[in-house]
Design a protein around this motif. Structure first.
Motif, PDB file in Angstrom:
ATOM      1  N   ALA A 108       0.826  -1.208   0.000  1.00  0.00           N
ATOM      2  CA  ALA A 108       0.000   0.000   0.000  1.00  0.00           C
ATOM      3  C   ALA A 108       0.861   1.259   0.000  1.00  0.00           C
ATOM      4  CB  ALA A 108      -0.932  -0.014   1.208  1.00  0.00           C
ATOM      5  N   MET A 109       1.930   1.247   0.785  1.00  0.00           N
ATOM      6  CA  MET A 109       2.837   2.390   0.833  1.00  0.00           C
ATOM      7  C   MET A 109       3.500   2.616  -0.520  1.00  0.00           C
ATOM      8  SD  MET A 109       4.446   1.397   4.548  1.00  0.00           S
ATOM      9  CE  MET A 109       5.827   2.544   4.512  1.00  0.00           C
ATOM     10  N   ALA A 110       3.928   1.522  -1.163  1.00  0.00           N
ATOM     11  CA  ALA A 110       4.580   1.640  -2.471  1.00  0.00           C
ATOM     12  C   ALA A 110       3.600   2.115  -3.534  1.00  0.00           C
ATOM     13  CB  ALA A 110       5.186   0.293  -2.869  1.00  0.00           C
ATOM     14  N   ALA A 111       2.377   1.596  -3.483  1.00  0.00           N
ATOM     15  CA  ALA A 111       1.363   2.006  -4.459  1.00  0.00           C
ATOM     16  C   ALA A 111       1.074   3.503  -4.326  1.00  0.00           C
ATOM     17  CB  ALA A 111       0.091   1.196  -4.252  1.00  0.00           C
TER      18      ALA A 111
ATOM     19  N   ALA B 254       8.191  -9.865  -4.567  1.00  0.00           N
ATOM     20  CA  ALA B 254       8.115  -9.598  -6.002  1.00  0.00           C
ATOM     21  C   ALA B 254       6.668  -9.499  -6.469  1.00  0.00           C
ATOM     22  CB  ALA B 254       8.858 -10.692  -6.770  1.00  0.00           C
ATOM     23  N   ILE B 255       5.829 -10.390  -5.981  1.00  0.00           N
ATOM     24  CA  ILE B 255       4.409 -10.360  -6.349  1.00  0.00           C
ATOM     25  C   ILE B 255       3.754  -9.076  -5.842  1.00  0.00           C
ATOM     26  CG2 ILE B 255       2.188 -11.512  -6.079  1.00  0.00           C
ATOM     27  CD1 ILE B 255       4.220 -13.005  -7.849  1.00  0.00           C
TER      28      ILE B 255
ATOM     29  N   ALA C 197      -3.487   3.108  -2.335  1.00  0.00           N
ATOM     30  CA  ALA C 197      -3.117   2.407  -1.102  1.00  0.00           C
ATOM     31  C   ALA C 197      -4.234   1.457  -0.668  1.00  0.00           C
ATOM     32  CB  ALA C 197      -2.815   3.412   0.000  1.00  0.00           C
ATOM     33  N   GLU C 198      -5.466   1.907  -0.817  1.00  0.00           N
ATOM     34  CA  GLU C 198      -6.608   1.060  -0.441  1.00  0.00           C
ATOM     35  C   GLU C 198      -6.694  -0.185  -1.319  1.00  0.00           C
ATOM     36  OE1 GLU C 198     -10.206  -0.713  -1.379  1.00  0.00           O
ATOM     37  OE2 GLU C 198      -9.672   1.037  -2.588  1.00  0.00           O
ATOM     38  N   ILE C 199      -6.522  -0.013  -2.631  1.00  0.00           N
ATOM     39  CA  ILE C 199      -6.564  -1.158  -3.544  1.00  0.00           C
ATOM     40  C   ILE C 199      -5.486  -2.166  -3.166  1.00  0.00           C
ATOM     41  CG2 ILE C 199      -6.180  -1.894  -5.932  1.00  0.00           C
ATOM     42  CD1 ILE C 199      -7.320   0.843  -6.805  1.00  0.00           C
TER      43      ILE C 199
ATOM     44  N   THR D 122       1.786  -5.933  -7.657  1.00  0.00           N
ATOM     45  CA  THR D 122       0.456  -5.499  -7.222  1.00  0.00           C
ATOM     46  C   THR D 122       0.432  -4.004  -6.948  1.00  0.00           C
ATOM     47  OG1 THR D 122      -0.007  -7.668  -6.246  1.00  0.00           O
ATOM     48  CG2 THR D 122      -1.319  -5.825  -5.450  1.00  0.00           C
ATOM     49  N   ALA D 123       1.513  -3.483  -6.356  1.00  0.00           N
ATOM     50  CA  ALA D 123       1.587  -2.050  -6.074  1.00  0.00           C
ATOM     51  C   ALA D 123       1.525  -1.242  -7.364  1.00  0.00           C
ATOM     52  CB  ALA D 123       2.872  -1.735  -5.305  1.00  0.00           C
ATOM     53  N   VAL D 124       2.248  -1.682  -8.381  1.00  0.00           N
ATOM     54  CA  VAL D 124       2.228  -0.977  -9.666  1.00  0.00           C
ATOM     55  C   VAL D 124       0.829  -1.039 -10.274  1.00  0.00           C
ATOM     56  CG1 VAL D 124       3.129  -0.974 -12.021  1.00  0.00           C
ATOM     57  CG2 VAL D 124       4.685  -1.318 -10.088  1.00  0.00           C
TER      58      VAL D 124
END
Length: 495
Positions: free
Chosen positions: A389-392, A438-439, A410-412, A443-445
């Motif tokens: 979430a932080m990375a997204a 890695a997964i 972040a929510e997604i 997901t963040a991207v």
């Protein structure tokens, strides 16, 4: 009280393989030794011992916990210590040797003086440890219980849960953070920066964030150029270096770049370094340390020079901002009139990374305050889910997203990690931990891209997801919370 946690606490430079099982216990040992010295009883200490409870006792050996305790008692600091000084500090202890308590007082110590009590769980937190110092007659001259509460943070028994800081912008929820940003006409990164500057100058904040990024980047680089197998009974082979070679060969042969595969390689590189006990940055934990650096490096190498996040950032109200991080000028000496294009690009990328890290800090603070970032407390949803979430959110920020798009991203990311268990095979931060990073980076991207395609409005709020994560952690069996007593840990043969 405010949920905000400084970036320089949330992102701390330390050693692997675990923030809660390595960095935290090392800090506890160091703090205990320092207290003995400060209270004037150090010269009376003849012997020291430690008891590891709950999750620390269950998976401590696989996480290097007793090695970390010995290193901390010896006065070593996880941020500056040579990782080689920690590896095997307890495992390779020579019987009859004396431990240099606080680095200056030789005392009696044997491997058996660290006791493992996995079935004893102290009520305050599943990661608990008690340190005891005795004089030559066996009388106790010092005793403290510490809780390693995740992300390398420790709390001494009897201390208040949080030390109040007079942050200028105080918020406890994402809704409050968004409202403050609306009222003050700030991005989330700018709000975090204003809080940081309550403790440090603007220049020190920028330099400190650059130092964090440099440590992250160095970890990626080290992992991409290492080979062999990781420590421990599983004999897991490193893969990041091999993938790097394959990707470079594709490019050299005239093939197209493969950003998504590089993203995975970056994450593997960091977590392989972590598993090997190398230098890493908690982000917000060691077990999830590969996600933020991987996503940030992905942006740095493949997106930054496109202009996204450098000079075309969008403010919360839609107008274009002059830079991605207003108030942070270019790096010293870097300007369009005095430096070449690469220097200017480097300065722009660094501004973007500072924005990324500050945005991630504000989001990570919400998870730490209102749920957990500890795998022993909330399962892997608390570690990998929070980091994702932080990375997204950070990526959305440097891609020019609005505050509400950042919150949406972040929510997604967190929503789709709810219920994720922490079940490391053999108690090692290797399987499934390395691949899981890695997964989650991918997901963040994806979460950032989805959020950027919307207008920031969404049905489930980040606050609702944080609260759901907290409740899910409470409901989750202890078998799935870093004890290696369930899940993959008991269904995979270790040899």
């Amino acid at each position: 009280m405010s949920a905000y946690v400084s970036a320089f606490e949330l992102f701390s430079i330390g050693v692997g393989p675990s923030s809660s099982h390595t960095v935290g216990p090392m800090r506890a040992g160091r703090d205990f030794a320092a207290r003995l010295r400060e209270t004037g009883v150090l010269e009376n200490v003849a012997h020291v011992g430690c008891s590891l409870f709950g999750s620390l006792g269950a998976t401590g050996i696989g996480h290097g916990t007793p090695d970390a305790v010995v290193a901390g008692l010896s006065g070593l600091d996880p941020e500056t210590v040579d990782p080689d000084e920690v590896r095997g500090a307890w495992m390779n202890w020579r019987e009859g040797s004396r431990l240099p308590l606080a680095g200056i007082r030789p005392v009696a110590f044997a491997k058996g003086d660290i006791e493992f009590s996995p079935r004893t769980r102290l009520p305050a937190h599943p990661n608990a440890m008690t340190l005891v110092a005795r004089d030559s007659a066996g009388a106790v001259v010092g005793e403290e219980t510490y809780y390693s509460v995740g992300g390398g943070f420790i709390r001494r028994d009897g201390e208040p849960l949080d030390v109040a800081v007079a942050w200028p912008l105080r918020f406890d929820t994402a809704a409050e953070l968004l409202a403050i940003c609306d009222d003050e006409q700030l991005t989330i990164a700018e709000a975090a920066r204003r809080n940081e500057e309550a403790l440090r100058s603007e220049e020190d904040v920028a330099a400190g964030l650059d130092r964090i990024w440099d440590a992250m980047a160095a970890c990626v680089e080290a992992g991409l150029h290492a080979d062999g197998t990781l420590p421990g009974m599983l004999r897991v082979a490193r893969r990041a270096g091999r993938i790097r070679t394959q990707l470079e060969e594709v490019t050299a042969a005239g093939g197209r770049e493969l950003p998504g595969e590089w993203l995975g390689a970056y994450a593997l590189a960091v977590n392989e370094e972590n598993a090997a006990g190398g230098r890493v940055v908690t982000a917000p934990t060691n077990g999830a340390a590969g996600i933020l650096p991987a996503v940030a490096m992905y942006w740095w190498n493949f997106l930054a020079d496109s202009g996204l996040g450098t000079g075309t950032a969008v403010t919360p109200h839609g107008e274009l901002a002059g830079s991605a991080l207003r108030g942070f000028g270019a790096a010293a000496g870097a300007s369009s009139t005095t430096c070449d294009e690469e220097a200017v690009a480097e300065a722009n990328r660094r501004r973007g990374i500072r924005r990324f890290l500050l945005t991630a800090t504000a989001l990570g603070s919400l998870f730490k305050a209102n749920a957990s970032i500890s795998g022993a407390e909330g399962g892997c949803q608390a570690e990998v889910g929070s980091a994702c979430a932080m990375a997204a959110g950070g990526l959305t920020a440097v891609m020019g997203g609005t505050n509400r798009q950042i919150e949406n991203a972040a929510e997604i990311a967190m929503e789709h990690h709810l219920g994720l268990t922490c079940d490391p095979v053999g108690g090692l931060v290797q399987i499934p931990c390395i691949e899981r990073n890695a997964i989650a980076a991918a997901t963040a991207v994806t979460a950032a891209r989805l959020a950027l395609r919307g207008d920031g409005s969404h049905f489930v709020s980040l606050d609702a997801v944080v609260e759901t994560m907290r409740q899910t952690g409470l409901d989750m069996s202890h078998k799935y919370k870093e004890t290696s007593a369930g899940g993959l840990a008991v269904n995979v043969i270790e040899c």
